[in-house]
Design an enzyme around this catalytic site. Sequence first.
Site, short mmCIF file in Angstrom:
data_model
loop_
_atom_site.label_atom_id
_atom_site.label_comp_id
_atom_site.label_asym_id
_atom_site.label_seq_id
_atom_site.Cartn_x
_atom_site.Cartn_y
_atom_site.Cartn_z
N GLU A 45 -8.10 -4.35 5.50
CA GLU A 45 -8.11 -4.16 3.84
C GLU A 45 -6.99 -4.98 3.45
OE1 GLU A 45 -8.99 0.41 3.25
OE2 GLU A 45 -8.67 0.06 5.30
N HIS A 70 -12.63 3.96 0.38
CA HIS A 70 -12.57 3.02 1.39
C HIS A 70 -13.41 1.64 0.61
CE1 HIS A 70 -12.56 6.44 4.36
NE2 HIS A 70 -11.32 5.85 4.19
N ASN A 119 0.70 -1.16 -0.06
CA ASN A 119 0.05 -0.10 -0.02
C ASN A 119 0.82 1.14 0.02
OD1 ASN A 119 -1.75 2.17 0.51
ND2 ASN A 119 -2.66 1.15 2.42
N ARG A 167 -2.64 -2.01 -3.38
CA ARG A 167 -3.73 -1.10 -3.21
C ARG A 167 -3.46 -0.03 -4.18
NH1 ARG A 167 -4.51 3.69 0.64
NH2 ARG A 167 -6.87 4.12 0.29
N ARG A 200 -10.48 16.71 7.41
CA ARG A 200 -11.47 17.07 6.34
C ARG A 200 -12.59 17.76 6.59
NH1 ARG A 200 -10.24 11.60 3.91
NH2 ARG A 200 -8.33 11.80 2.98
#
Length: 395
Positions: free
Chosen positions: A382, A180, A7, A91, A239
């Site tokens: 993940e 996601h 990743n 990923r 965010r």
Amino acid sequence: MKILVLNCGSSSLKYQLINMENETVMAKGLCERIGIENSSFEHKNFDGQKIKKEANMKNHEDAVKIVINNLLDENFGVIKDIKEIDAVGHRVLHGGKYFSEPVLIDQKVKDAIRDCFILGPLHNPSNLIGIETCERLMPDIKQVAVFDTAFHQTMPEKAFIYALPYEYYKENNIRRYGFHGTSHKFVAMRISEILQNNNLKLITCHLGNGSSVCAIKNNKCVDTSMGLTPLEGLAMGTRCGDIDPAIIKFLAHQKNFNIDEIDNILNKKSGVLGISQVSSDFRDVEKAAQNNNYQAKLALEIFYYRCAKYIGAYAAALNGIDVIAFTAGLGENSPETREAICNYLNYLGVEIDKEKNNSRGKEVEISNQNSRVKVFVVPTNEELMIARETLNLIK
Ligand code: AMP
């Protein structure tokens, strides 16, 4: 079968080597500050041995070389030969309109990942360097790309088209993509497995530093809260999530910020950090709220309220809900967050059992017997999902 999962973030590289016979992690690690001064790595193997070192990494190519050296190291390595790795699962952040499934990597796939640089400018270039470096260092080993956006490609047009002039969608690919996806899919599959039912109306809440909610029907995504980029939707660690787009012009005129400064504020200085002025880490904000810090309490209240509003919207999109599932750092570890969100949902028949909810990091059903909607905590994984998708493809 051993699968290496990579990743590559903008300045980091996380990795895991997973033995797929029993889905156990043989080794994992993190390279940090790639391309910046004082870069370093941390490597752990299955027997708990941990190595932490400074190492010069000018780019992701250097980082991938360090990962391979670590896996092969004579003292703490877990394999003797690189050929023991059967495949690498990468990923990839943004698959744009091209990918709705994981794919075996070839030149066409790499071209499409490059085409999506504009949509994922911080991640897609690092993802591609990771892929190309592995191709050079392990030419005989199959490479698979697993996209964060892919699971959301089943959204209908009414969910993914913005109310903007249509040519921006046709010519510039401006639409909602969602992120996601690997995590929402992992949780959805786990819920189907637990309940032995593939025909559920499910809402998954991935609540971490980045947060998103996903509406899933019969294991397919029908809507999700992130958009063209991960900025849309919930209030997050840093965010802002949904805001009136006119605020951008206001900030430009009243504060004299240019567009890059505004982008930085909306992505890195807003959300729970911006409101609380304490931290982007929910643990710090929860602590400050317990000490009666007004802005910290407000930041959490806004976070919970926004999440509950999305769940309400998705209950409408799905025409009812069978299951709500919480996952990721906050969703797995904060009973306060789950309780506060569920308290908004009594009208849907959601009732949680406070004792069952008082748990961290474990798979558990937290709804009580009377609840008309089942509520679960499902720890996400993940890396394991990427390894499973990779294995499925190479088989
Ligand atoms: P993630 O992005 O999924 O790694 O989640 C990271 C976030 O989860 C952190 O910023 C924390 O705010 C939150 N988190 C992790 N553990 C806890 C905890 N025990 N209580 C509250 N929040 C937590």
